[in-house]
Motif scaffolding. Sequence first.
Motif, PDB file in Angstrom:
ATOM      1  N   ASN A 215      -7.833  17.594   4.660  1.00 33.21           N
ATOM      2  CA  ASN A 215      -7.412  18.145   6.083  1.00 33.21           C
ATOM      3  C   ASN A 215      -7.881  17.535   7.190  1.00 33.21           C
ATOM      4  OD1 ASN A 215     -10.316  17.900   6.313  1.00 33.21           O
ATOM      5  ND2 ASN A 215     -10.780  20.078   6.973  1.00 33.21           N
TER       6      ASN A 215
ATOM      7  N   GLN B 107       2.335  -3.305  -8.419  1.00 29.46           N
ATOM      8  CA  GLN B 107       1.583  -4.660  -8.533  1.00 29.46           C
ATOM      9  C   GLN B 107       0.350  -4.655  -7.591  1.00 29.46           C
ATOM     10  OE1 GLN B 107       4.442  -7.754  -6.998  1.00 29.46           O
ATOM     11  NE2 GLN B 107       3.028  -9.323  -6.976  1.00 29.46           N
TER      12      GLN B 107
ATOM     13  N   ARG C 217      -0.656  -1.240  -5.866  1.00 33.25           N
ATOM     14  CA  ARG C 217      -1.461  -1.155  -7.250  1.00 33.25           C
ATOM     15  C   ARG C 217      -1.480   0.363  -7.615  1.00 33.25           C
ATOM     16  NH1 ARG C 217      -7.110  -1.958  -5.891  1.00 33.25           N
ATOM     17  NH2 ARG C 217      -6.800   0.085  -5.027  1.00 33.25           N
ATOM     18  N   ASP C 218      -1.747   1.409  -6.646  1.00 33.75           N
ATOM     19  CA  ASP C 218      -1.736   2.733  -7.092  1.00 33.75           C
ATOM     20  C   ASP C 218      -0.457   3.354  -6.747  1.00 33.75           C
ATOM     21  OD1 ASP C 218      -4.482   2.975  -8.138  1.00 33.75           O
ATOM     22  OD2 ASP C 218      -4.780   1.882  -6.067  1.00 33.75           O
TER      23      ASP C 218
ATOM     24  N   VAL D 245      -1.881  -7.184  -5.961  1.00 32.47           N
ATOM     25  CA  VAL D 245      -1.959  -8.322  -4.998  1.00 32.47           C
ATOM     26  C   VAL D 245      -3.209  -8.926  -4.601  1.00 32.47           C
ATOM     27  CG1 VAL D 245      -0.771  -9.214  -2.734  1.00 32.47           C
ATOM     28  CG2 VAL D 245       0.245  -7.504  -4.295  1.00 32.47           C
TER      29      VAL D 245
ATOM     30  N   VAL E 228      -1.389   7.396   2.094  1.00 34.15           N
ATOM     31  CA  VAL E 228      -0.693   8.168   3.023  1.00 34.15           C
ATOM     32  C   VAL E 228      -0.193   7.195   4.251  1.00 34.15           C
ATOM     33  CG1 VAL E 228      -2.609   8.885   4.305  1.00 34.15           C
ATOM     34  CG2 VAL E 228      -0.671  10.298   4.461  1.00 34.15           C
ATOM     35  N   ILE E 229      -0.760   6.194   4.480  1.00 34.29           N
ATOM     36  CA  ILE E 229      -0.309   5.329   5.800  1.00 34.29           C
ATOM     37  C   ILE E 229       0.532   4.550   5.545  1.00 34.29           C
ATOM     38  CG2 ILE E 229      -1.131   3.481   7.438  1.00 34.29           C
ATOM     39  CD1 ILE E 229      -2.688   6.137   7.919  1.00 34.29           C
TER      40      ILE E 229
ATOM     41  N   GLY F  21       0.938  -1.060   0.149  1.00 31.36           N
ATOM     42  CA  GLY F  21       0.025  -0.241  -0.079  1.00 31.36           C
ATOM     43  C   GLY F  21       0.911   1.226   0.238  1.00 31.36           C
ATOM     44  N   ALA F  22       0.675   2.036  -0.946  1.00 28.71           N
ATOM     45  CA  ALA F  22       1.202   3.476  -1.143  1.00 28.71           C
ATOM     46  C   ALA F  22       0.547   4.683  -0.837  1.00 28.71           C
ATOM     47  CB  ALA F  22       2.097   3.518  -2.466  1.00 28.71           C
TER      48      ALA F  22
ATOM     49  N   SER G 240      -5.782  -0.434   3.052  1.00 34.32           N
ATOM     50  CA  SER G 240      -6.971   0.155   3.259  1.00 34.32           C
ATOM     51  C   SER G 240      -8.260  -0.416   2.846  1.00 34.32           C
ATOM     52  CB  SER G 240      -7.073   1.736   2.728  1.00 34.32           C
ATOM     53  OG  SER G 240      -8.183   2.438   2.995  1.00 34.32           O
TER      54      SER G 240
HETATM   55  C1  FAD Z   1     -13.768  12.738  -1.314  1.00 30.61           C
HETATM   56  C2  FAD Z   1     -12.842  12.094  -0.357  1.00 30.61           C
HETATM   57  C3  FAD Z   1     -12.492  13.330   0.289  1.00 30.61           C
HETATM   58  C4  FAD Z   1     -11.751  12.987   1.484  1.00 30.61           C
HETATM   59  N1  FAD Z   1     -11.259  14.050   2.479  1.00 30.61           N
HETATM   60  C5  FAD Z   1     -10.387  13.670   3.447  1.00 30.61           C
HETATM   61  C6  FAD Z   1      -9.924  14.719   4.489  1.00 30.61           C
HETATM   62  O1  FAD Z   1     -10.474  15.830   3.898  1.00 30.61           O
HETATM   63  N2  FAD Z   1      -9.190  14.441   5.298  1.00 30.61           N
HETATM   64  C7  FAD Z   1      -8.645  13.256   5.634  1.00 30.61           C
HETATM   65  O2  FAD Z   1      -8.042  12.901   6.477  1.00 30.61           O
HETATM   66  N3  FAD Z   1      -9.224  12.013   4.833  1.00 30.61           N
HETATM   67  C8  FAD Z   1      -9.875  12.265   3.855  1.00 30.61           C
HETATM   68  N4  FAD Z   1     -10.522  11.320   2.971  1.00 30.61           N
HETATM   69  C9  FAD Z   1     -10.016   9.966   3.561  1.00 30.61           C
HETATM   70  C10 FAD Z   1      -8.787   9.551   2.923  1.00 30.61           C
HETATM   71  O3  FAD Z   1      -8.490   9.761   1.508  1.00 30.61           O
HETATM   72  C11 FAD Z   1      -8.222   8.051   3.542  1.00 30.61           C
HETATM   73  O4  FAD Z   1      -8.334   8.149   4.784  1.00 30.61           O
HETATM   74  C12 FAD Z   1      -6.858   7.990   2.937  1.00 30.61           C
HETATM   75  O5  FAD Z   1      -6.477   8.226   1.821  1.00 30.61           O
HETATM   76  C13 FAD Z   1      -6.464   6.387   3.504  1.00 30.61           C
HETATM   77  O6  FAD Z   1      -5.080   6.232   3.455  1.00 30.61           O
HETATM   78  P1  FAD Z   1      -4.658   4.907   3.404  1.00 30.61           P
HETATM   79  O7  FAD Z   1      -3.314   4.821   3.183  1.00 30.61           O
HETATM   80  O8  FAD Z   1      -4.935   4.178   4.444  1.00 30.61           O
HETATM   81  O9  FAD Z   1      -5.133   4.152   2.214  1.00 30.61           O
HETATM   82  P2  FAD Z   1      -5.309   4.325   0.607  1.00 30.61           P
HETATM   83  O10 FAD Z   1      -4.983   5.934   0.296  1.00 30.61           O
HETATM   84  O11 FAD Z   1      -6.613   4.148   0.114  1.00 30.61           O
HETATM   85  O12 FAD Z   1      -4.201   3.715  -0.100  1.00 30.61           O
HETATM   86  C14 FAD Z   1      -4.237   2.295  -0.197  1.00 30.61           C
HETATM   87  C15 FAD Z   1      -3.185   1.668  -0.748  1.00 30.61           C
HETATM   88  O13 FAD Z   1      -2.921   0.179  -1.115  1.00 30.61           O
HETATM   89  C16 FAD Z   1      -3.092  -0.021  -2.267  1.00 30.61           C
HETATM   90  N5  FAD Z   1      -3.911  -1.328  -2.582  1.00 30.61           N
HETATM   91  C17 FAD Z   1      -4.947  -1.658  -1.984  1.00 30.61           C
HETATM   92  N6  FAD Z   1      -5.515  -2.839  -2.250  1.00 30.61           N
HETATM   93  C18 FAD Z   1      -4.118  -3.339  -2.674  1.00 30.61           C
HETATM   94  C19 FAD Z   1      -3.999  -4.818  -3.450  1.00 30.61           C
HETATM   95  N7  FAD Z   1      -4.924  -5.751  -3.385  1.00 30.61           N
HETATM   96  N8  FAD Z   1      -2.753  -4.765  -4.257  1.00 30.61           N
HETATM   97  C20 FAD Z   1      -1.884  -3.712  -4.193  1.00 30.61           C
HETATM   98  N9  FAD Z   1      -2.053  -2.465  -3.813  1.00 30.61           N
HETATM   99  C21 FAD Z   1      -3.345  -2.284  -3.283  1.00 30.61           C
HETATM  100  C22 FAD Z   1      -3.485   0.987  -2.886  1.00 30.61           C
HETATM  101  O14 FAD Z   1      -3.204   0.837  -4.477  1.00 30.61           O
HETATM  102  C23 FAD Z   1      -3.072   2.198  -2.318  1.00 30.61           C
HETATM  103  O15 FAD Z   1      -1.786   2.438  -2.765  1.00 30.61           O
HETATM  104  C24 FAD Z   1     -11.261  11.507   1.781  1.00 30.61           C
HETATM  105  C25 FAD Z   1     -11.629  10.449   1.031  1.00 30.61           C
HETATM  106  C26 FAD Z   1     -12.425  10.853  -0.091  1.00 30.61           C
HETATM  107  C27 FAD Z   1     -13.006   9.641  -0.839  1.00 30.61           C
END
Ligand code: FAD
Length: 269
Positions: free
Chosen positions: A56, A162, A42-43, A164, A18-19, A15-16, A185
Amino acid sequence: MSSASKSHVPLVILGAGVIGLTIAYLAACDSDVVFDITIIARDMPGDWGSQAWGANWSPMPLGATDERVRRWEKTTFDRLWEMAPSGLVKRLPSRMFSETDEILSSLWWKDLVRDFRLLSDSEIPTPYKVGITFNTVCVNPWEYLSWFRSELESRGVTFRRQYVTSLDEVKHFVGKNGLLVNATSLGSRSLIGVEDTALFPIRGQSIIVESNNLQEFISARSGANLSEHVTSIIPRPGLIQTNTALLNGTYQIGNWDTSLDMFGCERDI
Ligand SMILES: Cc1cc2nc3c(=O)[nH]c(=O)nc-3n(C[C@H](O)[C@H](O)[C@H](O)COP(=O)(O)OP(=O)(O)OC[C@H]3O[C@@H](n4cnc5c(N)ncnc54)[C@H](O)[C@@H]3O)c2cc1C
């Protein structure tokens, strides 16, 4: 001990977002252990999807009941607040309005943000009943995630695009003594080996606009449920994309649809 003489630990982060990137960054800066870090996703930072959220710092309801969440939120907020001089983070004056006073029972975070106060009746526009003001922080996700990527690459982190389907597919990167972090996520719902069915989507629709004039986070909630019909404006910092703001008007719990719905957007706003 020099880094050459320390033992190296393989660290694979799935996963790439913010977390995943934040975990990788903290591990890459660790002075006690040398991690050989691979990020598989993937992304990737810089993809179109990484533009689409606010982003924010807004309080999450879980902080009211979970001490760990409160600690994470405070650490994140304080760190982002300190990062403002870098230009990657913006300190953001904010106002939130609500048609019901439900919001007043969910203010566990009021001492965490800066300059929190309740607005007086004369400061609250019709038809809203309650208003609050405070200073928070926000980032431009596209720039923030891209910054992480270049910082990580300069520290020797490998990025691998990739998709997965099962944790077994990445085991050989982890080896016998390595660590695997799952930061996928929502992807964890279908990822074999995790299959976390407690996860659910919340569908948002956003429009990015260019504007010098939008300098304040404003959110307005209508409906009895706190999460229903949230309309918001989020101005974002930008070293490359200057003067942009995100307009949100959709918050649909359980909706997986990622396609654009012009009518749905209009209805919700
Ligand atoms: C319209 C909208 C507005 C938002 N506004 C805010 C805001 O103002 N403030 C805020 O704090 N949050 C906001 N959020 C929520 C925020 O976007 C998410 O909480 C945050 O991006 C989650 O980060 P993450 O790293 O956990 O997951 P993600 O950003 O979802 O990253 C998941 C990563 O895992 C990868 N992945 C997933 N499954 C697979 C797989 N099977 N194989 C390979 N790779 C995989 C993806 O490609 C990606 O790289 C908003 C969301 C939306 C939709």
